[in-house]
Design a protein around this motif. Structure first.
Motif: not given
Length: 168
Positions: A11-15, A17-28, A45-52
């Motif tokens: 889960v990637l988004g902004t709130l 103006g700040k980046r929000v990252v929902g960490a998946p289980g694989c983060a552990r 500082g690179l943008d990450v899109t769904a396509s990326d």
């Protein structure tokens, strides 16, 4: 999501103006995975899109790396002798791309192609060989005479290959 092992749903988004990252289980996971790659890009500082993210999964499963231990117990594999493999030989088609004669009945070294192929299948370590017939079934079955194959009829052969697989 990223089509790799372990699966990476992010889960990637902004709130405000700040980046929000929902960490998946694989983060552990001690195994390097796509979440690590996303974090590397975000920190740079690179943008990450769904396509990326989808593109990061190209190439299949991730390999273990020596700097990290195995994340889980290895899965035991059944002994090869315990595996049962059957061959389904699809011989129901109309040979429409041949523009006329049934290619299964074409002779190669004096033997119909379907018989030659069935003989090779019988010579393998497969548990059984099932031949699916349909178009010109009697001629195809005749070409297989004397071979110890199982025969399956596909009355719906004109519907395509999937119907023959189902019959087999």
């Amino acid at each position: 999501g990223m089509p790799v092992d372990p699966g990476n749903l992010l889960v990637l988004g902004t709130l405000d103006g700040k980046r929000v990252v929902g960490a998946p289980g694989c983060a552990r996971s001690p195994k390097e995975n796509g979440f690590d790659w996303v974090l590397d890009r975000l920190i740079a500082g690179l943008d990450v899109t769904a396509s990326d993210i989808a593109g990061m999964g190209v190439g299949g499963l991730l390999m273990e790396i020596p700097t990290r231990p195995q994340p889980r117990e290895p899965t035991p594999h059944p002994a090869r002798s315990a595996l049962k493999v059957d061959i389904v030989l699809l011989a129901a088609g109309r040979s429409s791309r041949m523009g006329g004669p049934n290619k299964l009945l074409a002779l190669f070294d004096g033997e119909p192609l379907v018989r030659r192929t069935a003989s090779r299948a019988l010579g393998s370590k497969a548990a059984s060989t099932i031949v699916v017939t349909g178009h010109q079934r009697e001629r195809v079955r005749s070409a297989l005479g004397g071979l110890e194959v199982k025969l399956a009829d596909n009355p719906d052969f004109a519907d395509g290959l999937a119907s023959s697989l189902k019959a087999g």
